[in-house]
Design an enzyme around this catalytic site. Sequence first.
Site, PDB file in Angstrom:
ATOM      1  N   SER A 175     -10.287   0.131   7.174  1.00 37.66           N
ATOM      2  CA  SER A 175      -9.709   0.258   5.826  1.00 37.66           C
ATOM      3  C   SER A 175      -9.044  -0.995   5.296  1.00 37.66           C
ATOM      4  CB  SER A 175      -8.695   1.409   5.807  1.00 37.66           C
ATOM      5  OG  SER A 175      -9.362   2.642   5.847  1.00 37.66           O
ATOM      6  N   LYS A 204       0.855  -1.191   0.000  1.00 35.67           N
ATOM      7  CA  LYS A 204       0.000   0.000   0.000  1.00 35.67           C
ATOM      8  C   LYS A 204       0.890   1.241   0.000  1.00 35.67           C
ATOM      9  CE  LYS A 204      -3.863   2.103   2.590  1.00 35.67           C
ATOM     10  NZ  LYS A 204      -4.772   1.992   3.753  1.00 35.67           N
ATOM     11  N   SER A 235      -9.819   2.389   2.854  1.00 26.54           N
ATOM     12  CA  SER A 235      -8.922   3.081   1.958  1.00 26.54           C
ATOM     13  C   SER A 235      -7.970   2.140   1.204  1.00 26.54           C
ATOM     14  CB  SER A 235      -8.059   4.067   2.752  1.00 26.54           C
ATOM     15  OG  SER A 235      -7.215   3.365   3.674  1.00 26.54           O
TER      16      SER A 235
END
Length: 489
Positions: A183, A78, A159
């Site tokens: 998330s 990420k 997210s």
Amino acid sequence: MSELVRLSIAEARDALAAGDTTSVALTEAYLAAIEAGRAHNAFVTETPDRALDMARASDARRKTGEAGPLEGIPLGIKDLFCTEGVQTTAGSHILEGFVPQYESSVSANLWRDGAVMLGKLNLDEFAMGSANITSHFGPVANPWKRADDPDKVMVPGGSSGGSAAAVAAGLVAGATGTDTGGSIRQPASFCGIVGMKPTYGRCSRWGIVAFASSLDQAGPMTRTVRDSAIMLNSMCGFDPRDSTSVDMAVPDFESVLTGDIRGMKIGIPREYRVEGMPEDIDRLWRQGIEWLHEAGAETVDVSLPHTKYALPTYYIVAPAEASSNLARYDGVRYGQRVPGGSLLEMYENTREAGFGREVKRRVMIGTYVLSAGYYDAYYLKAQKLRTLISQDFAQAFEKCDVLLTPTAPSTAFAQGEKQDDPVAMYLNDVFTVPASLAGLPGISVPAGLGSDGLPLGLQLIGKPFDEQTVLTAGGVLESAAGFRSFLAA
């Protein structure tokens, strides 16, 4: 699509150990999949040359008998984790072009154990979002399609939407995510994969771009529960550079996947059965209870009376911490700078041009609730409620070993839907936020499909630092659901 990218991490690990394939072959298969899957917009930065160099080095180590636990496994990171020499943007224009001179502790642990980096994965800007539509680098597309409207592009959740979409589409064997209010777990549910948030303090936050420091926690996103256990073993560990990192031994998480939950007590929190809950969600929750019963567990009714205050509490605490954390992006030390007639004007111009709309909204909310005259009315009350929410969980765990709930209040929605209603967007986290506020471990396991043909997940929440029970029960749910065959492509 190459059959190599359909292997789980555990299967790829075994194939590499048996000499049936090499890390270079595996990496080349994933690089081809990434090239074919660019429509998902899952990556901000691809690192093919670095990936092949790491794969060659991995194959060489294996020949000398120095293979680590993740030796040769290609992963995505990420883009909230700082990676030495590779651009790290947090999905924001203000950090575009920022190349860290250091490596986050979590990603360093993965490379130490032999993993290969395929690139940096897209996310909502500064991890603020539930749909992966706020990234400066464009929205991420969920690989799954609505059965009755396959032309619509569905959101992957957020997210960690780039991580979830990349795992579901077979672009990476596994990925890192971060979970502040859900998330990891919510996008895992939307994309039909496994997402695990460990206990706050299990994984070091050093080198991860901060959103809300008292809530942020790294975790794995994978296709199976076993893969999450394997990745978690590498990601966890004490780090003296993070004052919230807990100095305690890391168990062998893979060894607890015995399938034996006989006598385990599963708490069913009555407050999670919210008014207007879709029948698909309620049906799957009841199915999950039945699966656990059939495996020998007992279910007990528990109450978490302050659950209804969790979402407003979260949306006071998290923006307050974000407004403080994001004050460092002023055009002086990191990323973008927009000149002005004075130092103050340069700050203003840089932040105006660098931050997106959702980030500005949360910075404004956070600044407001921390301002003189409103601190006691909002922030202090929110902190008191957070304590009450934690106490609810502690009392519930006096009666049970783990809690079972839905992960999200719906299946994935289409890009553009709910987009103009921030409150509707915030409600996506209604089932995941309470465990985040209490710092508890949680996992989302894909368990079925909604009537629209999109994935639905079930969530298990455990006691602090009892990831083992969460994983054991999660493995049983996964086996009963048999979801593995639904790998999206």
